[in-house]
Design a protein around this motif. Structure first.
Motif, mmCIF file in Angstrom:
data_model
loop_
_atom_site.group_PDB
_atom_site.id
_atom_site.type_symbol
_atom_site.label_atom_id
_atom_site.label_comp_id
_atom_site.label_asym_id
_atom_site.label_seq_id
_atom_site.Cartn_x
_atom_site.Cartn_y
_atom_site.Cartn_z
ATOM 1 N N ASP A 69 12.663 38.124 -2.232
ATOM 2 C CA ASP A 69 13.105 38.395 -1.428
ATOM 3 C C ASP A 69 13.707 37.717 -0.391
ATOM 4 O O ASP A 69 14.862 37.626 0.645
ATOM 5 C CB ASP A 69 15.139 39.430 -0.519
ATOM 6 C CG ASP A 69 14.160 40.598 0.287
ATOM 7 O OD1 ASP A 69 13.001 40.456 0.373
ATOM 8 O OD2 ASP A 69 14.360 41.361 0.873
ATOM 9 N N LEU A 70 11.843 36.675 0.217
ATOM 10 C CA LEU A 70 12.167 36.128 1.151
ATOM 11 C C LEU A 70 13.205 34.708 1.078
ATOM 12 O O LEU A 70 13.504 34.391 2.538
ATOM 13 C CB LEU A 70 10.528 35.455 0.963
ATOM 14 C CG LEU A 70 9.895 34.648 2.335
ATOM 15 C CD1 LEU A 70 10.682 35.274 4.261
ATOM 16 C CD2 LEU A 70 8.448 34.144 1.847
ATOM 17 N N HIS A 102 16.770 34.633 0.456
ATOM 18 C CA HIS A 102 17.405 34.949 1.055
ATOM 19 C C HIS A 102 17.137 35.661 3.060
ATOM 20 O O HIS A 102 18.488 34.953 3.707
ATOM 21 C CB HIS A 102 17.560 36.624 0.680
ATOM 22 C CG HIS A 102 19.124 36.719 1.117
ATOM 23 N ND1 HIS A 102 20.399 37.131 0.936
ATOM 24 C CD2 HIS A 102 19.035 38.805 1.720
ATOM 25 C CE1 HIS A 102 20.825 37.803 1.316
ATOM 26 N NE2 HIS A 102 20.312 38.631 1.884
ATOM 27 N N LYS A 103 16.316 35.725 2.854
ATOM 28 C CA LYS A 103 15.705 36.564 4.838
ATOM 29 C C LYS A 103 16.003 35.343 5.230
ATOM 30 O O LYS A 103 16.841 34.692 6.582
ATOM 31 C CB LYS A 103 14.667 37.226 4.874
ATOM 32 C CG LYS A 103 14.683 38.373 4.407
ATOM 33 C CD LYS A 103 13.032 39.031 4.406
ATOM 34 C CE LYS A 103 13.469 40.529 3.887
ATOM 35 N NZ LYS A 103 11.895 41.586 4.231
ATOM 36 N N ARG A 144 19.358 32.900 5.955
ATOM 37 C CA ARG A 144 20.408 33.679 7.618
ATOM 38 C C ARG A 144 19.593 32.986 8.312
ATOM 39 O O ARG A 144 20.263 32.603 9.822
ATOM 40 C CB ARG A 144 19.236 34.825 7.619
ATOM 41 C CG ARG A 144 19.948 36.173 6.491
ATOM 42 C CD ARG A 144 19.529 37.553 6.551
ATOM 43 N NE ARG A 144 19.428 38.549 6.041
ATOM 44 C CZ ARG A 144 18.057 39.310 6.151
ATOM 45 N NH1 ARG A 144 17.580 39.923 7.173
ATOM 46 N NH2 ARG A 144 18.996 40.509 4.602
ATOM 47 N N HIS A 145 18.507 32.201 8.665
ATOM 48 C CA HIS A 145 18.015 31.152 9.721
ATOM 49 C C HIS A 145 18.077 30.033 9.483
ATOM 50 O O HIS A 145 18.024 28.796 10.339
ATOM 51 C CB HIS A 145 16.656 31.891 9.857
ATOM 52 C CG HIS A 145 16.760 32.864 10.497
ATOM 53 N ND1 HIS A 145 16.907 33.677 11.924
ATOM 54 C CD2 HIS A 145 16.305 34.336 9.867
ATOM 55 C CE1 HIS A 145 17.538 35.184 11.945
ATOM 56 N NE2 HIS A 145 16.228 35.452 10.487
#
Length: 258
Positions: free
Chosen positions: A154-155, A157-158, A161-162
């Motif tokens: 899920d990198l 997706h993480k 966020r940024h």
């Protein structure tokens, strides 16, 4: 301290920018330069803690292609860190009216700080986490593993966020570092011109570089150095060993500012 999140236009491209006003206006401004996948938001609260502990103001920005700054349509070239250090960072500081700085760089950001200082720009001090001055096999293995993680975990997706465009941010960083044209990248020629004091911090379990990197910096720069290898720590000391890193940084800055 006043904290402002804004953006600034440099040559037709927007940079995401966060400013922390100083409580001691006589002090140099801390400029935070993020890692290859970093952004303003990925620094989290660490710049606030350093600013609060020292009274210095801070500039935190996302480079083009990172965070909420303008995306990069073109492919990165092997000199992308040189261009940041020699073109973008000086232009940003001029536009902000900042003359006296302490650079806090992490990974790619630490390399950018070394190029900037080594090119003769005035710097009151350097704080460097996990700098790169040449390409190592451990770096390439770590980046290859990151590529696998990006495809299978899920990198994405993480990171989304940024970053405005996480895919472009990730693959832009991954692809230039793993390109054959990047294998000879080396900035050691900039080191002997650096005369300011330098704090070097690296994790013992850094997955992207060995102690040979900070050893090379300590051996070559002209200014005084303080070198620290942190146990139980990988590539990001200010997150993985935040309290210890803050203690080292504030102690170094207290000596520098006194």
């Amino acid at each position: 301290m006043t904290d402002t999140l804004t953006e600034i236009n440099l040559s037709g491209r927007l940079l995401e920018l966060r400013l922390i006003d100083p409580s001691e206006k006589r002090l140099p401004t801390l400029v935070f330069l993020h890692e290859g996948l970093g952004s303003v938001s990925l620094w989290r609260e660490f710049p606030d803690r350093v600013a609060a502990a020292t009274g210095a103001g801070a500039v935190i920005y996302s480079r083009h292609g990172h965070g909420q700054s303008s995306t990069l349509e073109e492919k990165r070239q092997p000199d992308y860190m040189h261009r940041e250090a020699l073109d973008v960072l000086p232009a940003l500081l001029r536009k902000l009216g900042i003359q006296k700085t302490i650079l806090f760089g992490h990974s790619d950001g630490a390399s950018i700080a070394l190029i900037y200082a080594g090119a003769g720009h005035p710097v009151a001090g350097l704080v460097l986490e996990a700098p790169h001055v040449f390409v190592e096999e451990i770096s390439l293995r770590g980046i290859a593993q990151a590529g696998l993680n990006y495809r299978t975990t899920d990198l994405p997706h993480k990171l989304a966020r940024h970053h405005r465009d996480a895919d472009k941010t990730f693959w832009g960083w991954h692809d230039i570092w793993t390109s054959p044209s990047f294998r000879d990248w080396n900035i050691e020629s900039y080191l002997p011109s650096i005369t300011c004091a330098t704090l070097l911090i690296q994790g013992e379990q850094d997955e992207y570089g060995s102690i040979a990197q900070i050893d090379a910096v300590a051996a070559a720069v002209e200014g005084t150095t303080s070198k620290h290898l942190l146990p139980n720590c990988g590539h990001t000391p200010h997150r993985e060993q935040a309290d210890l890193t803050l203690k080292l940084v504030t102690s170094f800055l207290a000596g520098l500012l006194s």
